[in-house]
Design an enzyme around this catalytic site. Sequence first.
Site, mmCIF file in Angstrom:
data_model
loop_
_atom_site.group_PDB
_atom_site.id
_atom_site.type_symbol
_atom_site.label_atom_id
_atom_site.label_comp_id
_atom_site.label_asym_id
_atom_site.label_seq_id
_atom_site.Cartn_x
_atom_site.Cartn_y
_atom_site.Cartn_z
ATOM 1 C CG ASP A 100 -27.859 -1.764 -18.206
ATOM 2 O OD1 ASP A 100 -28.918 -2.413 -18.213
ATOM 3 O OD2 ASP A 100 -27.693 -0.731 -18.869
ATOM 4 C CB SER A 103 -38.455 -9.157 -31.185
ATOM 5 O OG SER A 103 -37.228 -8.780 -30.622
ATOM 6 C CG ASN A 104 -35.413 -10.444 -26.607
ATOM 7 O OD1 ASN A 104 -34.704 -11.445 -26.755
ATOM 8 N ND2 ASN A 104 -35.003 -9.221 -26.921
ATOM 9 C CG HIS A 139 -27.563 -4.521 -21.623
ATOM 10 N ND1 HIS A 139 -28.242 -3.320 -21.536
ATOM 11 C CD2 HIS A 139 -26.296 -4.211 -22.024
ATOM 12 C CE1 HIS A 139 -27.413 -2.330 -21.864
ATOM 13 N NE2 HIS A 139 -26.233 -2.855 -22.154
ATOM 14 N NE ARG A 173 -37.393 6.554 -11.285
ATOM 15 C CZ ARG A 173 -37.477 6.546 -12.608
ATOM 16 N NH1 ARG A 173 -38.017 5.531 -13.232
ATOM 17 N NH2 ARG A 173 -37.017 7.550 -13.328
HETATM 18 C C1 GAR Z 1 -33.467 -5.729 -26.987
HETATM 19 O O1 GAR Z 1 -32.390 -5.596 -27.877
HETATM 20 C C2 GAR Z 1 -32.980 -5.733 -25.560
HETATM 21 O O2 GAR Z 1 -31.742 -6.366 -25.405
HETATM 22 C C3 GAR Z 1 -32.870 -4.254 -25.289
HETATM 23 O O3 GAR Z 1 -34.001 -3.688 -25.890
HETATM 24 C C4 GAR Z 1 -34.350 -4.485 -27.014
HETATM 25 C C5 GAR Z 1 -35.820 -4.839 -26.896
HETATM 26 O O4 GAR Z 1 -36.268 -5.460 -28.064
HETATM 27 N N1 GAR Z 1 -32.829 -3.998 -23.895
HETATM 28 C C6 GAR Z 1 -32.089 -3.051 -23.338
HETATM 29 O O5 GAR Z 1 -31.398 -2.283 -23.976
HETATM 30 C C7 GAR Z 1 -32.170 -2.984 -21.823
HETATM 31 N N2 GAR Z 1 -31.124 -2.175 -21.290
HETATM 32 P P1 GAR Z 1 -37.602 -6.287 -28.074
HETATM 33 O O6 GAR Z 1 -38.672 -5.364 -27.483
HETATM 34 O O7 GAR Z 1 -37.857 -6.559 -29.521
HETATM 35 O O8 GAR Z 1 -37.386 -7.511 -27.255
#
Ligand code: GAR
Length: 216
Positions: free
Chosen positions: A147, A15-16, A111, A67
């Site tokens: 983080d 979604s981001n 985050h 990795r």
């Molecule tokens: C978001 O809330 C992002 O902040 C989080 O995962 C989600 C991804 O959502 N990221 C973390 O927790 C990273 N440590 P999305 O796939 O819908 O963007």
Amino acid sequence: MAKLKVGILISGRGSNMAALIEAAKEADYPAEIALVVSNVADAPGLAIARREGVPTVVISHRGQPDRETFDRAVSAELERHGVSLVVLAGFLRIFSPWFPTRWADRLINIHPSLLPCFKGLHVQQQALDAGVRLSGCTVHFVIPDLDAGPIIAQAAVPVLADDTAETLSARILRQEHRLYPLVVRWFAEGRIGLAAGRVAIKGVRPDAALLFSPAP
Ligand code: GAR
């Protein structure tokens, strides 16, 4: 002027990523999404990117000897697409130290907490368990430590008495979708300065509204 080429790394919903693709449709937006990379072949975000005509590539971390081999494969794709800024958007893979070093100062993450509080996983539950009245999201430069890394911008939301991890997560996510495109714009405009591990942003108002929770 040429637009900044952005590569987005995802593992899931995206979604981001979708918010960034949407923002980049604006004619005056100074960045374009040159590539979406997923380490998960059936990540729902990939379908969104393909529908929007954004180039995608899947690089599975499975079957890679270590990795760094995976990181180098991702990096090679980003280079092949001329990417200058790498944006992590729900990318759930921990890098070897090589990747943040290779992309130092050009690798950012979002985050869903007000860092340095609540790192790692289940961060909304961590916030609820701690009883904080405000939480939010943080966009930061990525360094080898998880983080951590210089904070670029944050958005705060209230934590309500009847919140669950899901309701809090949804409230934070709405702000993520506003904050991330803004930060990428600032980066593309050359407004984000980084010196001695601290970020300064040119041309932002210092007088933003205060957020009280609960409201007085
Ligand atoms: C978001 O809330 C992002 O902040 C989080 O995962 C989600 C991804 O959502 N990221 C973390 O927790 C990273 N440590 P999305 O796939 O819908 O963007």
